[in-house]
Design a protein around this motif. Sequence first.
Motif, PDB file in Angstrom:
ATOM      1  N   ASP A  51       0.868  -1.187   0.000  1.00  0.00           N
ATOM      2  CA  ASP A  51       0.000   0.000   0.000  1.00  0.00           C
ATOM      3  C   ASP A  51       0.902   1.234   0.000  1.00  0.00           C
ATOM      4  O   ASP A  51       1.039   1.925   1.008  1.00  0.00           O
ATOM      5  CB  ASP A  51      -0.902  -0.027   1.234  1.00  0.00           C
ATOM      6  N   PRO A  61      -1.801   8.292  -1.741  1.00  0.00           N
ATOM      7  CA  PRO A  61      -1.693   6.948  -2.319  1.00  0.00           C
ATOM      8  C   PRO A  61      -1.024   7.005  -3.693  1.00  0.00           C
ATOM      9  O   PRO A  61      -1.404   7.814  -4.543  1.00  0.00           O
ATOM     10  CB  PRO A  61      -3.151   6.492  -2.432  1.00  0.00           C
ATOM     11  N   ARG A 104      -1.024   5.250  -6.709  1.00  0.00           N
ATOM     12  CA  ARG A 104      -1.745   4.195  -7.422  1.00  0.00           C
ATOM     13  C   ARG A 104      -0.908   3.594  -8.543  1.00  0.00           C
ATOM     14  O   ARG A 104      -0.989   2.391  -8.815  1.00  0.00           O
ATOM     15  CB  ARG A 104      -3.058   4.743  -7.983  1.00  0.00           C
ATOM     16  N   GLN A 123       1.446   1.170  -7.033  1.00  0.00           N
ATOM     17  CA  GLN A 123       0.720   0.000  -6.560  1.00  0.00           C
ATOM     18  C   GLN A 123       0.347  -0.929  -7.714  1.00  0.00           C
ATOM     19  O   GLN A 123       0.458  -2.146  -7.613  1.00  0.00           O
ATOM     20  CB  GLN A 123      -0.537   0.434  -5.806  1.00  0.00           C
ATOM     21  N   GLN A 124      -0.079  -0.333  -8.848  1.00  0.00           N
ATOM     22  CA  GLN A 124      -0.418  -1.141 -10.015  1.00  0.00           C
ATOM     23  C   GLN A 124       0.813  -1.870 -10.553  1.00  0.00           C
ATOM     24  O   GLN A 124       0.742  -3.041 -10.939  1.00  0.00           O
ATOM     25  CB  GLN A 124      -1.027  -0.261 -11.105  1.00  0.00           C
TER      26      GLN A 124
END
Length: 451
Positions: free
Chosen positions: A82, A122, A124, A127-128
Motif C-alpha cells: 500500500d 496513495p 496508485r 501499486q499497479q
Amino acid sequence: MRMFEANSYRNVKLDASAGAGGQVLDLETAIKDGILGGVTGGGLVCAGVAEKLDLKKMVEELESIEVPPVFICPISLDPMQDPVTLCTGQTYERYNILKWFSLGHCTCPTTMQELWDDTVTPNRTMQQLIYSWFSQKFLATKKRSEDVQGRAIELLDNLKKVKGQAKVQTLKELRQVVAAHSTARKAVLDNGGTALVTSFLGPFTTHAVGSEAVGILVNLDLDFATKSNLRQPARISLMVDMLNEGTIETKINCTRLMEMLMEGNDFEHENMSSLRLLAGLLRLVKDKKHPNGLLAGLGLLKSICTHESVRGSVVSIGTVPPLVELLPSLNNECLELALYILDVLSSIPEGRLALKVCANTIPNVVKLLMRVSETCTRLALSILWAVCMLAPEECTALAVEAGLAAKLLLVIQSGCNPVLKQQSVELLKLCSLNCTSTICISECKLTRTIQ
C-alpha cells in the motif's frame, strides 16, 4: 501547503537491465514499454485478475525472489503493498510511514528533510506496477509448478509400463525432478509413488535401477509403512551392496536412506549391523578422494553406534584409528559426530583398548578441549577419562605432556557447564595422583589448583 501530485512518479528511477538493455528508466517509461508489468496497449495485463490474486499472499509466497529496488519500502526493506508518497517525492509503505510519524518524527526518513506537508498520498501507479509484477511472477511460478507436478505424475505412469534401460532413464529423470522441486516430491507422495519406487528394490534389482530408486526415496518424507517396507532384509542387502560398489553419489544416497530407516526404535538392528555394511561405511569415511561422503558416513555410523550390541563389531573392523587420525582435519559438524562415535565406543572394553593403543588418541583429543564447542569439550573429556582410567600411570603422563593440565584449568575457570568443571577437577586429580618428577608440572601446583 503544496500537496504531492500523483504523477510525481516521473522522478522515480529504476534499473531495468534485465528487460531494457541496461538503461535506467523512469516509471512512466516502464509503464509504456511494459518492462515491469507486462503491459500492452497502456493497460496492465493482470488487471483482469485483480479480484483473484491477493497481493499479500503473492508477496509471502514469492519471498525468496529478488524484487526490483523501486518496490521496496526504505523503512522496512520489504515489498510495498500500500505505497504512499510524501511531499518530498519519496514513497513508503503506508503502515511504516504512519508509524514513523507516530513516533514524533516530522521528517522524511530517506532524505531527513523537514516536511512542509504531512499528507500521505496513495501512489496508485506504483501499486499497479507492484501488483502487475508480482502477478506475473506468481502466475509463472504457479505454471512451472503445475508443469513439474504433471511431469512427475507422467513419469510415475510410465514406470508402470517401461522395462530395461527405458526404466533406468525414466527413474533418472524422476530423480532429477524430485531433487529439484518440492511440488514434484508432493506429487510422488500423493500418487502412490513411494510404493511404486520401493517395489523396484529387491534381490534381483540391478544397481542401475537400484541407485536411481534410492536417489528418489532419499529426497522424500517417508511414512512409517514405507520405512517398514524398506527395512526388509533383501532391500537392506541391496543398499549395502550399492554402498560398497556404487558411485560416490549412490554410496551417499544409500547411507542417507539407511540413516532415515534407523530413526526410531521399531526396527531390527541386526539388519543394519552386518560387517559388510560397517566396512563399506568405514571406506566411505576414509575416502580422501570424495570427502563429501564423510558427513553421511559419520551420520549413519553414529546411528548404528547408539545400539550397544553393535559397538563391538564397529571396533572390530578397525574404526577407531582412522577416526582418531581424522580429528584434526574435520569441520565442526563432522567433529562432533566423530567424537560422539569414539565416546560411545569407549564405553566398552575393546573400544577403550583400541583408543589406548592408538598413539594419537590423547594428543589429538586434548587439543580439542575448549577449542570448538562445549559439546566437543564434553565428549573429549569423557574419552580422556575412559582412556586414563584404563592405564592411569601411562596415560595421564602422556596427557599431561600433551598439555592436558593447562586445558583442564581453562575448563575449570571458564563459564561452561558445572558438570564439565567437575569432570575436569576429577581428571586433574587423577593426573596429580599419577604424575612423576619427569613431567613438567608439579603435583603441588595441581593440588593447589584443585583446592
